[in-house]
Design an enzyme around this catalytic site. Structure first.
Site, PDB file in Angstrom:
ATOM      1  N   GLU A 181       0.831  -1.218   0.000  1.00  0.00           N
ATOM      2  CA  GLU A 181       0.000   0.000   0.000  1.00  0.00           C
ATOM      3  C   GLU A 181       0.861   1.261   0.000  1.00  0.00           C
ATOM      4  OE1 GLU A 181      -2.740  -0.463   3.300  1.00  0.00           O
ATOM      5  OE2 GLU A 181      -4.114  -1.586   2.035  1.00  0.00           O
ATOM      6  N   GLU A 374      -5.447  -8.356  -0.935  1.00  0.00           N
ATOM      7  CA  GLU A 374      -6.130  -8.176   0.350  1.00  0.00           C
ATOM      8  C   GLU A 374      -7.592  -7.880   0.097  1.00  0.00           C
ATOM      9  OE1 GLU A 374      -4.563  -5.411   3.265  1.00  0.00           O
ATOM     10  OE2 GLU A 374      -2.509  -5.906   2.702  1.00  0.00           O
TER      11      GLU A 374
HETATM   12  C1  BG6 Z   1      -4.324  -2.803   4.883  1.00  0.00           C
HETATM   13  C2  BG6 Z   1      -2.986  -3.281   5.319  1.00  0.00           C
HETATM   14  O1  BG6 Z   1      -4.324  -1.434   5.083  1.00  0.00           O
HETATM   15  O2  BG6 Z   1      -5.470  -3.194   5.543  1.00  0.00           O
HETATM   16  C3  BG6 Z   1      -2.993  -4.326   6.395  1.00  0.00           C
HETATM   17  O3  BG6 Z   1      -2.157  -3.661   4.252  1.00  0.00           O
HETATM   18  C4  BG6 Z   1      -4.163  -4.085   7.328  1.00  0.00           C
HETATM   19  O4  BG6 Z   1      -1.741  -4.301   7.026  1.00  0.00           O
HETATM   20  C5  BG6 Z   1      -5.450  -4.208   6.532  1.00  0.00           C
HETATM   21  O5  BG6 Z   1      -4.177  -4.910   8.435  1.00  0.00           O
HETATM   22  C6  BG6 Z   1      -6.726  -4.111   7.335  1.00  0.00           C
HETATM   23  O6  BG6 Z   1      -6.735  -2.976   8.138  1.00  0.00           O
HETATM   24  P1  BG6 Z   1      -6.985  -3.063   9.697  1.00  0.00           P
HETATM   25  O7  BG6 Z   1      -6.815  -1.679  10.196  1.00  0.00           O
HETATM   26  O8  BG6 Z   1      -8.370  -3.587   9.866  1.00  0.00           O
HETATM   27  O9  BG6 Z   1      -5.963  -3.994  10.221  1.00  0.00           O
END
Ligand code: BG6
Length: 476
Positions: A181, A374
């Site tokens: 990201e 993701e």
């Molecule tokens: C993304 C990241 O921003 O979202 C992860 O690459 C992160 O590291 C994921 O964990 C989900 O966000 P959060 O704040 O729910 O952990």
């Protein structure tokens, strides 16, 4: 319907060292940025570089120190991923495990061995590792001594890291992502780039300069990777999510284009090999001049990425006149509330069709294969009286998103290499530092205060995802 997912489609899950490994000083690892980020009231100030706290103290709790103890449990965890039928496993390398301070001459053999063991374990099960080189992680020593990515010297240290890992793992790993990201550094600069701001400095200028250094480091890593092993495939990684206009007022539409460009800027450089003209104009208007070396433009031009990876949790909404429009809570990418969407317990809006829209926008723009690395639902899972976790809400979220992916492939013709859900095993939330915000198919017995046995429990979604993979996405 005929199967839309191509043969060899990379189904799997994703984690990152900083949120999973724990063992924060084991195997000679050095202190990383994430190790000094506490939970509680100071978390956001530290993550955004406003509060300088480069050491740990007894009055704070630091969840990454033990995280979910993947460091000691990786064999069990990878066996569970194999049981689900994973074709790929996305994880990241902790820089401070390989170079504990970041500027040593020799790499730390213990750290290298740790990742050797992980890759061997994956390969034993025919799971293809997908490795993020830098996922929200900088050795603290480099923050203290040179100010992290604000300093061009970081490129040299990053190259050393890449050289060591590319050579060491060249026969084990084929797919690499340079920076997780990359656009996150504009929102959480300490997390994204180890930046801590001095009083009175132009924070935006520092962020763009740091981003430039990461973009050069990414291009040089791509170059080196292709030289070391021409079969390597290198991707960039964007925190994605199409920005919608709040109304059909042309002013709102223009605003939505401008908002999206704030994120595309980085991927435009990584994929198209140059700063787009709109970025140059934007920087001029902000009176920011990025310091560049004479070869920088050439480096960027000649070393573009092979594929575009991205995270997708939600779409975004913008207005040229946001007064009176509600904002969502709890998201790093603050956005307006979209009345057509439901939201998660943490206020993240749920928009499966937005994933198809995002895929189309990215594919039209770059014409390179995409990889969704993701996607998922953060939820507070409860163990019922029978000891089960019936996470139907997670199944529904993923099912609807996979349906949207199918349409993007089948109807729109988007090329997609794979899909890895976020936090396939429960891990520490990046945003809040909580354990309670769980994404996994595998539950980990650990709470927000560091209590629990680290025991792993398969959730209902574990069995569901296993079937999705074995039917290559036919049975949802
Ligand atoms: C993304 C990241 O921003 O979202 C992860 O690459 C992160 O590291 C994921 O964990 C989900 O966000 P959060 O704040 O729910 O952990």
């Amino acid at each position: 319907m005929a199967n839309v997912f191509p043969e060899g489609f990379l189904w799997g899950g994703a984690i990152a060292a900083n949120q999973c490994e724990g063992g924060y000083l084991e195997g000679n690892k050095g202190l990383s940025t994430i190790d000094v980020v506490p939970t509680g009231k100071d978390r956001f100030s530290v993550m955004s570089g406003k509060l300088k706290m480069l050491k740990c103290d007894a009055s704070h709790y630091y969840p990454s120190h033990e995280a979910v103890d993947f460091y000691h449990n990786y064999k069990t965890d990878i066996a569970l991923m194999h049981e689900m039928g994973f074709k790929t496993f996305r994880m990241s390398i902790s820089w401070a495990r390989i170079f504990p301070k970041g500027d040593e001459l020799e790499a730390n053999e213990d750290g290298l061995e740790f990742y050797d063991n992980i890759f061997d374990e994956c390969l034993k099960y025919n799971i293809e590792p997908l490795v993020t080189i830098t996922h929200f992680d900088v050795p603290i020593h480099l923050v203290e001594t040179i100010g992290s990515w604000r300093n061009r010297k970081m490129i040299k240290y990053h190259q050393k890291l890449c050289k060591v890992i590319f050579n060491r793992y060249k026969n084990k790993v084929r797919y690499w992502l340079t920076f997780n990201e990359i656009n996150m550094l504009m929102h959480l600069p300490f997390i994204g780039a180890g930046l801590v701001f001095e009083k009175g400095e132009n924070e935006e200028a520092v962020k763009y300069q740091a981003a430039h250094h990461q973009l050069i480091a990414s291009a040089l890593a791509t170059k080196m990777a292709h030289e070391i092993n021409p079969n390597f495939k290198i991707g960039c990684m964007l925190a994605a999510g199409a920005t919608y206009a709040n109304t059909c007022n042309p002013k709102d539409v223009l605003k939505s284009i401008q908002s999206d460009r704030e994120d595309y800027l980085f991927i435009d450089v990584q994929s198209r090999g140059k700063y787009p003209r709109y970025a140059k104009k934007l920087l001029q208007r902000k009176n920011i001049t990025i310091k560049m070396n004479k070869d920088d433009e050439k480096i960027l031009k000649e070393n573009t990425v092979d594929f575009i990876s991205f995270s997708y949790y939600s779409s975004r909404l913008t207005s040229s006149n946001p007064i009176g429009v509600d904002q969502t809570e709890g998201n790093v990418f603050a956005t307006l509330k979209n009345p057509y969407l439901k939201a998660s317990e943490w206020g993240w809006q749920i928009d499966p069709l937005g994933l198809r829209i995002t895929m189309n926008l990215l594919y039209d723009r770059y014409e390179k294969p995409l990889f969704i690395v993701e996607n998922g639902l953060g939820a507070n899972d409860i163990i019922d009286t029978n000891g089960n976790i019936e996470d139907d809400y997670r199944i529904e979220y993923l099912r609807e998103h996979i349906k949207a992916i199918k349409d993007a492939i089948n109807i729109d013709g988007v090329e997609l290499m794979g899909y890895t859900t976020w936090g396939c095993i429960d891990l520490i939330s990046n945003g809040t530092g909580e354990m309670k915000k769980r994404y996994g198919f595998i539950y980990v017995d650990r709470d927000n205060n560091g209590n629990g046995t680290f025991k792993r429990i398969k959730k209902k979604s574990f069995h569901w995802y296993k079937n999705v993979i074995s039917s290559n996405g036919n049975q949802l």
